[in-house]
Each structure stands twice: as C-alpha cells, then as structure tokens.
Motif scaffolding. Sequence first.
Motif, PDB file in Angstrom:
ATOM      1  N   THR A   2       0.826  -1.199   0.000  1.00  0.00           N
ATOM      2  CA  THR A   2       0.000   0.000   0.000  1.00  0.00           C
ATOM      3  C   THR A   2       0.862   1.252   0.000  1.00  0.00           C
ATOM      4  OG1 THR A   2      -1.697  -1.179   1.242  1.00  0.00           O
ATOM      5  CG2 THR A   2      -1.838   1.229   1.209  1.00  0.00           C
ATOM      6  N   ARG A   3       0.539   2.176  -0.902  1.00  0.00           N
ATOM      7  CA  ARG A   3       1.299   3.439  -0.966  1.00  0.00           C
ATOM      8  C   ARG A   3       0.937   4.323   0.211  1.00  0.00           C
ATOM      9  NH1 ARG A   3       0.216   8.538  -2.707  1.00  0.00           N
ATOM     10  NH2 ARG A   3      -1.871   7.942  -3.442  1.00  0.00           N
ATOM     11  N   PRO A   5       0.154   7.722   2.059  1.00  0.00           N
ATOM     12  CA  PRO A   5      -0.430   8.973   1.562  1.00  0.00           C
ATOM     13  C   PRO A   5       0.592  10.107   1.587  1.00  0.00           C
ATOM     14  CG  PRO A   5      -1.191   8.536   3.802  1.00  0.00           C
ATOM     15  CD  PRO A   5      -0.434   7.311   3.350  1.00  0.00           C
ATOM     16  N   THR A   6       0.473  11.003   0.623  1.00  0.00           N
ATOM     17  CA  THR A   6       1.333  12.179   0.608  1.00  0.00           C
ATOM     18  C   THR A   6       0.886  13.156   1.699  1.00  0.00           C
ATOM     19  OG1 THR A   6      -0.055  13.456  -0.902  1.00  0.00           O
ATOM     20  CG2 THR A   6       1.569  11.957  -1.891  1.00  0.00           C
ATOM     21  N   PHE A   8      -0.047  16.151   1.289  1.00  0.00           N
ATOM     22  CA  PHE A   8      -1.247  16.858   0.842  1.00  0.00           C
ATOM     23  C   PHE A   8      -2.489  15.985   1.051  1.00  0.00           C
ATOM     24  CE2 PHE A   8       2.094  18.775  -1.897  1.00  0.00           C
ATOM     25  CZ  PHE A   8       2.041  20.045  -1.354  1.00  0.00           C
ATOM     26  N   GLU A   9      -2.387  14.701   0.751  1.00  0.00           N
ATOM     27  CA  GLU A   9      -3.516  13.792   0.954  1.00  0.00           C
ATOM     28  C   GLU A   9      -3.857  13.675   2.434  1.00  0.00           C
ATOM     29  OE1 GLU A   9      -2.762  10.853  -2.902  1.00  0.00           O
ATOM     30  OE2 GLU A   9      -1.819  10.413  -0.976  1.00  0.00           O
ATOM     31  N   THR A  10      -2.832  13.648   3.269  1.00  0.00           N
ATOM     32  CA  THR A  10      -3.051  13.591   4.718  1.00  0.00           C
ATOM     33  C   THR A  10      -3.761  14.851   5.197  1.00  0.00           C
ATOM     34  OG1 THR A  10      -1.080  12.230   5.022  1.00  0.00           O
ATOM     35  CG2 THR A  10      -1.914  13.383   6.956  1.00  0.00           C
ATOM     36  N   ILE A  12      -5.740  16.941   3.439  1.00  0.00           N
ATOM     37  CA  ILE A  12      -7.122  17.011   2.969  1.00  0.00           C
ATOM     38  C   ILE A  12      -7.995  15.983   3.691  1.00  0.00           C
ATOM     39  CG2 ILE A  12      -8.601  16.661   0.964  1.00  0.00           C
ATOM     40  CD1 ILE A  12      -6.288  17.765  -0.744  1.00  0.00           C
ATOM     41  N   GLY A  13      -7.427  14.810   3.940  1.00  0.00           N
ATOM     42  CA  GLY A  13      -8.187  13.751   4.592  1.00  0.00           C
ATOM     43  C   GLY A  13      -8.650  14.117   5.986  1.00  0.00           C
ATOM     44  N   PRO A  24     -11.828  21.127  -8.685  1.00  0.00           N
ATOM     45  CA  PRO A  24     -10.375  21.013  -8.544  1.00  0.00           C
ATOM     46  C   PRO A  24      -9.698  22.359  -8.799  1.00  0.00           C
ATOM     47  CG  PRO A  24     -11.250  19.183  -9.816  1.00  0.00           C
ATOM     48  CD  PRO A  24     -12.369  20.160  -9.631  1.00  0.00           C
ATOM     49  N   THR A  45      -3.342  22.368  -3.503  1.00  0.00           N
ATOM     50  CA  THR A  45      -4.757  22.266  -3.188  1.00  0.00           C
ATOM     51  C   THR A  45      -5.221  23.649  -2.760  1.00  0.00           C
ATOM     52  OG1 THR A  45      -6.437  21.017  -1.971  1.00  0.00           O
ATOM     53  CG2 THR A  45      -4.474  21.694  -0.739  1.00  0.00           C
ATOM     54  N   CYS A  62      -0.865  22.366   8.301  1.00  0.00           N
ATOM     55  CA  CYS A  62       0.184  22.576   7.290  1.00  0.00           C
ATOM     56  C   CYS A  62       1.558  22.658   7.952  1.00  0.00           C
ATOM     57  CB  CYS A  62      -0.092  23.832   6.479  1.00  0.00           C
ATOM     58  SG  CYS A  62      -1.435  23.673   5.278  1.00  0.00           S
TER      59      CYS A  62
END
Length: 475
Positions: A2-3, A5-6, A8-10, A12-13, A24, A45, A62
């Motif tokens: 499993t990759r 998360p980046t 940025f993904e962390t 936003i999640g 977008p 984002t 951030c």
Amino acid sequence: MTRAPTAFETLIGGLDPAVLPASPPGTDPRYCRDWSGDYAGAPATVLRPGTAAEAAGIVRRCAELGLSVVPHGGHTGLVGGATPSMAGDEVVVSLERMTRVRALDPQNFSMVVEAGCILEQVQEAAREADLYFPLALGAQGSCQIGGNASTNAGGLNVLRYGMMRDLVLGLEGVLPDGRIWDGLKVLRKNNVGYDLKQLFVGAEGTLGLVTAVALKLFPRPTQVETALVAVDSVAAAMALYATARRGLSDLLSAFELIPQRGIALALDVMPGLRAPFATDAPAYVLMEASACGAVDLKGLFEGFLGEMLETGRIADGALAASSAQAADFWRMREGMIEAQARHGRHLRTDISVPISAIPDFIAETDRRLGALTPGSELLAYGHVGDGNIHYNVLPPRDLDEAETVALIRQCEEEIFAVTDSFSGSISAEHGIGLSKRAAFLDRISPLHRDMLERIKTAFDPAGTMNPGRILPKSG
C-alpha cells in the motif's frame, strides 16, 4: 504494498469538506493567476476556511506536515505575492468565505470585518451607517480587505486619509504555527509597547494569515466636488497641488495626474466619453474635494478654480455639474488603465518620490527612456498628491515575446535607477511580492536585511508562510 499517503492527501483527509473548493483548483483560474495575467501557478490544493478557527486549524496542520501556505484574497495584486508556485508544492488558503461584518460602532467610528469582505462591501456597510471608509481602488469590486491590509493598499484618497496602515485600528491573525492572535481593539490611543498589528500590515502574508481587521471610519461626506483641469506641464500640475492644499482648506481628497496621451487612450476604449476640452493640453489633473456639515464646498471650489483660471495657473477647467459627469471624469482615468491592458504585455511601475521632485523625476525618466526605446509609448500618471507615480511603458507591437520581456526589464532597471537618484521607493503601494524582490534586496543595507530576516524567523522559523515573497525562501 500500500502506498503511503502524501502530505497533501493527509492534510485534505483530515479536514471538513466545507473548506475545500467546489472544483479542482486547476480548473479555476482565479486560484492560479493574478489579475495582471503576468503570474501563474499550480496550487497543490485550495482550502477555504469559513472561520478564524478553521483557518487556524488549516495553518496548524500545514505546519505539522511541513507544507507551505499562500494566503489568497481577491488576487488583484500586481507583484505575484499571492500566486502559488508552478511547482505545485504550495497550499492556497483563500479567505473568500470569511465575509462577516462582526461589529459596527457609529459612535466610535469603527467597524470589525473579516478578511474575505470585498472592499466595496465594506464601503457600503459603512455608508448604510452614514459613515465613510475612504480606501478606494480600481479593484474595489473584487479585492478583499485582508489583502488590502496585508499589502498596505494605497489608492486614490491617500493624501487625505493615508494608506491602509493608517486605517487599521486592530487586527486578528493566524500565526504560522496555527495560533490565533487577537489584536482587534478599536482604540485610537493604545500605547502599550510594540504595535504588533502593524507587523502584519504590509507583510504580504509572510508573517501570518490576516483573518479580521478593525477599521477606522469617518463621517460620510455629504458634498463631493470633482474637477478636471488642463495644465501646461507637470510642473504646473504640482504647483497647482501645493496651492490647492491650502486654497481648499485641506478638504482635497484626490489629485491625479493624467498625461494627454492617457486621455486619448481612454477615449479609444470607453464608448460615450468625449474629449474634455476643445484644445488638447500637455497634461490634466483630476481633483476631488469632499466635506460634510455647513461648509460651502461648491462655492469654495468654484472660487478656487476661477482664481486659477484668472491667474493662468490652469489653461482650462471643468467642475462636474452632476454625479454622472464626475463619474465620466473618473472613467477617463479608468479607461487609460483599460487601454494599457488591451495593449498586451507592458511595463507597470509603482514608484514614489518626494512630491516636489515629481516634475524633475518624470523629465529625467522621459529623457533616458526616450533614448533607450524611442518606439515605445511612455505614460507617467498617478496619485501625485502623495508622491506616487505609475511610470508605465508600452513596447512597440512588432516585438516578439522575448524582445518585449528584455525591453521591459531594461526599462524597469532604468526607471528604478532614476528613482534611486531622487531617494524614492520602487514600490509605493503594490508591495514587493515576487516581482520586485531582487530589486528590493539590492537596495537595502545588510543591517536592514538582517532586521527583516530576524522578524521573519521570529514569526515563521520553518519558513512555510508565503515563502519567497519579499525575502528568499529559507533553507
């Protein structure tokens, strides 16, 4: 496997979906380009907090993830200060949902508004309370009050009311680590040490995120008189200014220099406008005075203009007979800006020199640029009552893109050199951002730079708040 998360993904999640844009970020140019079109970027984002607490949560997260934050207002700046990097590694935090007027106190002549309020809406809220907020800009229908504070906006009424710095009573901001500083007092006198709010004003988002501002209001003018006058030279215009400051009892609120070519450009692009006088003049002055109470402003203004005509200090003049005619006078200035935008890529500058030096500054710059680029159109205009000149250059249309860019760079260097010779400033009101950073740093002493860097480091040791604006990125 499993990759992971980046960052940025962390980010936003873990956020409320309400703070995310409806589409977008790459599909909406308002998050990617500034008004001029000279700067473009690719936000990683876009986040849109609705409260100071949400803004603080975003900035805190951030900081924890090591992500850079670019505060975003109306995006009407001209120096790339709010344009995200093309690398796609910066989070744009837009204040557009923070639009509440939190308080308005008519007896205290003050109001508290959130950073996303459009300037025109702030003006209207004051007007509804029979008060006046004097900041006035060409972009007032789209610029936001937080951006006005962050860039220390100037505009048309500076000579009477001052810059945005003079109109801020208090401020609320989110620090780069996510803490909220509440400095929203509405006091005129508050002498308790360092004036922290003024560190945020003009910092261009490099020290924190402005989320609300307490503003100074004034009595609403019940009388406004506007005149357009023709003069024989820039020197005559500045002599008129000195006389008007005294003769109009310090009621003068705007004093704009417009060259003859500027009027011609406006007439080309503004349908319905007519030449103001039968004979062209080398230069024109658009001036406005305002008052409330029992002052006979019209009589004062008419008497002043009559004396100026009789003594030959103006060649011709027209006092607006109606609000519609006054609006047409101002449309001539707006049309000059519109015509330059239609020309395509051109040089915009925003310099200031001592008011008394304006005629010599323009003459010397005309001389140097006339020799450097005889095929270009030179336009010197602006809020000369406060020493602010926009000396712009429209390159010949037959140059290709590379030639145009090179010429603009040469012209800017020449204009800045003349500005230096008059002990002026290369940025009167637009700020430094990205576009003027190198020129700014070349002109300050090592001690000046050290002081700036110490302030930046004290507030933002990780260098994640609007990095690369004003000062180079750290690390």
